[in-house]
Scaffold this active site. Structure first.
Site, PDB file in Angstrom:
ATOM      1  N   HIS A 296       0.837  -1.193   0.000  1.00 57.11           N
ATOM      2  CA  HIS A 296       0.000   0.000   0.000  1.00 57.11           C
ATOM      3  C   HIS A 296       0.875   1.248   0.000  1.00 57.11           C
ATOM      4  O   HIS A 296       1.692   1.436   0.912  1.00 57.11           O
ATOM      5  CB  HIS A 296      -0.918   0.025   1.231  1.00 57.11           C
ATOM      6  CG  HIS A 296      -2.111  -0.861   1.085  1.00 57.11           C
ATOM      7  ND1 HIS A 296      -3.281  -0.641   1.759  1.00 57.11           N
ATOM      8  CD2 HIS A 296      -2.318  -1.971   0.327  1.00 57.11           C
ATOM      9  CE1 HIS A 296      -4.173  -1.562   1.418  1.00 57.11           C
ATOM     10  NE2 HIS A 296      -3.602  -2.385   0.554  1.00 57.11           N
TER      11      HIS A 296
ATOM     12  N   TYR B 191      -9.442   5.801   6.941  1.00 51.73           N
ATOM     13  CA  TYR B 191      -9.600   6.239   8.332  1.00 51.73           C
ATOM     14  C   TYR B 191     -10.625   7.374   8.313  1.00 51.73           C
ATOM     15  O   TYR B 191     -10.399   8.408   7.681  1.00 51.73           O
ATOM     16  CB  TYR B 191      -8.283   6.763   8.883  1.00 51.73           C
ATOM     17  CG  TYR B 191      -7.230   5.710   9.147  1.00 51.73           C
ATOM     18  CD1 TYR B 191      -6.381   5.267   8.130  1.00 51.73           C
ATOM     19  CD2 TYR B 191      -7.078   5.164  10.414  1.00 51.73           C
ATOM     20  CE1 TYR B 191      -5.410   4.311   8.375  1.00 51.73           C
ATOM     21  CE2 TYR B 191      -6.100   4.207  10.669  1.00 51.73           C
ATOM     22  CZ  TYR B 191      -5.276   3.785   9.639  1.00 51.73           C
ATOM     23  OH  TYR B 191      -4.303   2.842   9.894  1.00 51.73           O
TER      24      TYR B 191
ATOM     25  N   PRO C 222      -4.765   1.337  18.492  1.00 55.54           N
ATOM     26  CA  PRO C 222      -4.445   0.767  17.168  1.00 55.54           C
ATOM     27  C   PRO C 222      -4.569   1.752  16.000  1.00 55.54           C
ATOM     28  O   PRO C 222      -4.258   1.411  14.867  1.00 55.54           O
ATOM     29  CB  PRO C 222      -5.454  -0.366  17.027  1.00 55.54           C
ATOM     30  CG  PRO C 222      -6.577   0.000  17.924  1.00 55.54           C
ATOM     31  CD  PRO C 222      -5.975   0.753  19.071  1.00 55.54           C
TER      32      PRO C 222
ATOM     33  N   LYS D 119       0.492   0.447  15.071  1.00 58.94           N
ATOM     34  CA  LYS D 119       1.866   0.359  15.572  1.00 58.94           C
ATOM     35  C   LYS D 119       2.118  -0.738  16.597  1.00 58.94           C
ATOM     36  O   LYS D 119       3.251  -0.921  17.029  1.00 58.94           O
ATOM     37  CB  LYS D 119       2.267   1.719  16.186  1.00 58.94           C
ATOM     38  CG  LYS D 119       2.369   2.824  15.163  1.00 58.94           C
ATOM     39  CD  LYS D 119       3.383   2.504  14.098  1.00 58.94           C
ATOM     40  CE  LYS D 119       3.317   3.488  12.934  1.00 58.94           C
ATOM     41  NZ  LYS D 119       3.966   2.929  11.729  1.00 58.94           N
TER      42      LYS D 119
ATOM     43  N   TYR E 149       3.769   6.759   9.681  1.00 60.70           N
ATOM     44  CA  TYR E 149       2.896   5.610   9.391  1.00 60.70           C
ATOM     45  C   TYR E 149       3.682   4.457   8.748  1.00 60.70           C
ATOM     46  O   TYR E 149       3.528   3.296   9.127  1.00 60.70           O
ATOM     47  CB  TYR E 149       1.757   6.038   8.456  1.00 60.70           C
ATOM     48  CG  TYR E 149       0.632   5.021   8.370  1.00 60.70           C
ATOM     49  CD1 TYR E 149       0.657   3.998   7.417  1.00 60.70           C
ATOM     50  CD2 TYR E 149      -0.444   5.078   9.248  1.00 60.70           C
ATOM     51  CE1 TYR E 149      -0.361   3.063   7.349  1.00 60.70           C
ATOM     52  CE2 TYR E 149      -1.474   4.143   9.181  1.00 60.70           C
ATOM     53  CZ  TYR E 149      -1.421   3.140   8.233  1.00 60.70           C
ATOM     54  OH  TYR E 149      -2.432   2.210   8.168  1.00 60.70           O
TER      55      TYR E 149
HETATM   56  C1  PHB Z   1      -6.316  -3.862  10.776  1.00 60.13           C
HETATM   57  O1  PHB Z   1      -6.289  -4.194   9.569  1.00 60.13           O
HETATM   58  O2  PHB Z   1      -6.720  -4.646  11.672  1.00 60.13           O
HETATM   59  C2  PHB Z   1      -5.848  -2.482  11.163  1.00 60.13           C
HETATM   60  C3  PHB Z   1      -5.291  -1.664  10.194  1.00 60.13           C
HETATM   61  C4  PHB Z   1      -4.860  -0.385  10.549  1.00 60.13           C
HETATM   62  C5  PHB Z   1      -5.012   0.050  11.857  1.00 60.13           C
HETATM   63  C6  PHB Z   1      -5.564  -0.788  12.829  1.00 60.13           C
HETATM   64  C7  PHB Z   1      -5.989  -2.064  12.487  1.00 60.13           C
HETATM   65  O3  PHB Z   1      -4.600   1.313  12.192  1.00 60.13           O
END
Ligand code: PHB
Ligand code: APR
Length: 424
Positions: free
Chosen positions: A107, A235, A327, A331, A419
């Site tokens: 990605h 997000y 989350p 990280k 990130y």
């Molecule tokens: C996930 O795919 O579970 C996931 C991805 C990004 C995040 C948190 C969880 O920031």
């Protein structure tokens, strides 16, 4: 392979495979615990413990892993899904990088959404590396396969693990396994037993300093065998709360919605989840969301937590045993990986060159990166969630931060650099 015999491999002695017969048990005579010897005792068979064990094995350093749960239980956990290149490189160094390289999804960016609109953070425009979308469960599966291939020693289903003589050069771990008391003599103990483990608490309270922030909400997560709503992660900050659209593969999606802490996964029907997710996404996405039955549904609380120091005597903490992040910044697994990197380096220097400096600086080195990861995870959480005590001014600040991020290249670069992963 599950240890069970009285096995031996220690820096103090040449690795032995003999099993010492137990003396005839006299009535009422206390039975000495069965002894196991190794160089590095690893408490916890999650990603941290498994990755550390593999890396040390590759350097000829013997380990034994003590895991409380069964392997089925460990592999049933649904956790994170975004890997920094640093973790992928460690997996390759450990010899378990084949599948992530072929099945992991690269990605180059992510979507931030608010006010029924969205913008993209282009990682490749700012940093020279993508992230890899690949489930933590798969990382753990790859590491277990490698452990089995090398007949690595792991005890599943251990109980009553206690750490002893950590402030000496001959620590040991007492535990019970299959009804037998056992003692694992070692030279170092790696506490990879997660937030609820026993290792952190083995650091004396007079030495330990803990920093914590508990967030007033949780994440309700749902796994579905449906195509992801978008090719990259989304997000979303909406007036109804945070939402995240993620994935595990082109046919397996992972979604989250912010929820209250007094809610339960059982109280959310699949339809209620999908309706809420749609309401929190821009129309451009909610209109093409493909829904389906949940494969898994669970609620996770959010907290920021750091224990200092991350070492005491011959005990070294890695991963969730030492720190927790919300989350939002993806990280948790990645900060466990950088700990493992530093501890692997320190132990290799100790055993190969007698260098005591690297291992003495482990906590200092690991914490320097941990706190930067904590900051980023806190910042992403503050930016994207609705807090019950937020004032109208606070909401305006969130909107202004998002608007600035949307317009400013330097702000986008800062997000991208954090990130995709700060350097080790
Ligand atoms: C996930 O795919 O579970 C996931 C991805 C990004 C995040 C948190 C969880 O920031
Ligand atoms: N004795 C032995 N094993 C234990 C004990 C104990 N007393 N307590 C916990 N464990 C085991 C748990 O069963 C678990 O398998 O330690 C392991 C710790 O693994 P994780 O909690 O996954 O922590 P870590 O390996 O550091 O990985 C961090 O996992 O939970 C996610 O979000 C977290 O992505 C991050 C990653």
């Amino acid at each position: 392979m599950t240890g069970g015999a009285d096995e031996r491999a220690s820096a103090r002695e040449a690795p032995k495979t003999k099993t010492r017969a137990q003396p005839e048990r006299q009535p009422c005579e206390p039975v000495a615990p069965m002894k196991v010897l190794t160089q590095v005792a690893i408490i916890g068979g999650g990603p941290s413990g498994l990755l550390l064990s593999q890396l040390l094995h590759n350097a000829g350093i013997d380990t034994v892993i003590l895991e409380r749960q069964s392997r089925v239980h460990v592999l049933s956990r649904i956790r994170a899904g975004v890997l920094e290149q640093g973790l992928v490189a460690l997996m390759e160094e450990a010899g378990v990088g084949d599948r992530v390289r072929t099945e992991g999804l690269l990605h180059d960016g992510t979507i931030l959404a608010y006010d029924n609109d969205q913008f993209r953070i282009d990682f490749s425009a700012h940093v020279d590396q993508p992230v890899v979308v690949y489930g933590q469960t798969e990382v753990t599966r790859d590491l277990y396969a490698s452990l089995d291939a090398r007949a690595g020693r792991i005890f599943h289903g251990v109980e009553d693990v206690t750490l002893h003589d950590l402030d000496s050069d001959a620590p040991f771990v007492a535990f019970s396994h299959e009804g037998q008391e056992k003692r694992l003599d070692c030279e170092f103990v790696a506490g990879c037993d997660g937030f609820h483990g026993v290792s952190r608490k083995a650091i004396p309270p007079s030495v330990r300093r803990e920093y914590e922030k508990v967030y007033p909400f949780g994440w309700l997560g749902l796994l579905s065998e449906t195509p992801p709503v978008h090719e990259e992660l989304i997000y979303a900050n909406s007036e109804r709360g945070f939402a995240l659209c993620s994935m595990r593969s082109p046919t397996l999606s992972r979604y989250y919605v912010q929820c209250n802490l007094d809610e339960t996964a059982e109280s959310w029907s699949d339809d209620a989840f999908w309706d809420e997710l749609r309401r929190r996404l821009p129309d451009a996405y909610s209109e093409c969301l493909q829904t389906g039955p949940s494969v898994e549904k669970s609620i996770a609380p959010l907290r920021s937590f750091v224990c200092e120091p991350m070492q005491w005597g011959r005990l070294f903490l890695c991963g969730d045993a030492a720190h927790i992040v919300p989350p939002t910044g993806a990280k948790g697994l990645n900060s466990a990986a950088s700990d493992v990197h530093y501890l692997n380096q320190g132990l290799r220097a100790w055993y190969s060159e007698g260098d005591r400096e690297a291992i003495a600086r482990y906590s200092e080195r690991a914490l320097a990166r941990v706190w930067k990861v904590e900051r980023f995870s806190w910042w992403m959480t503050s930016l994207l969630h609705r807090f019950p005590d937020q004032s109208e001014f606070d909401l305006k600040m969130q909107r202004a931060e998002l608007a600035f991020l949307r317009e400013d290249s330097a702000a986008q670069e800062a997000l991208a650099r954090n990130y995709v992963g700060l350097p080790y």
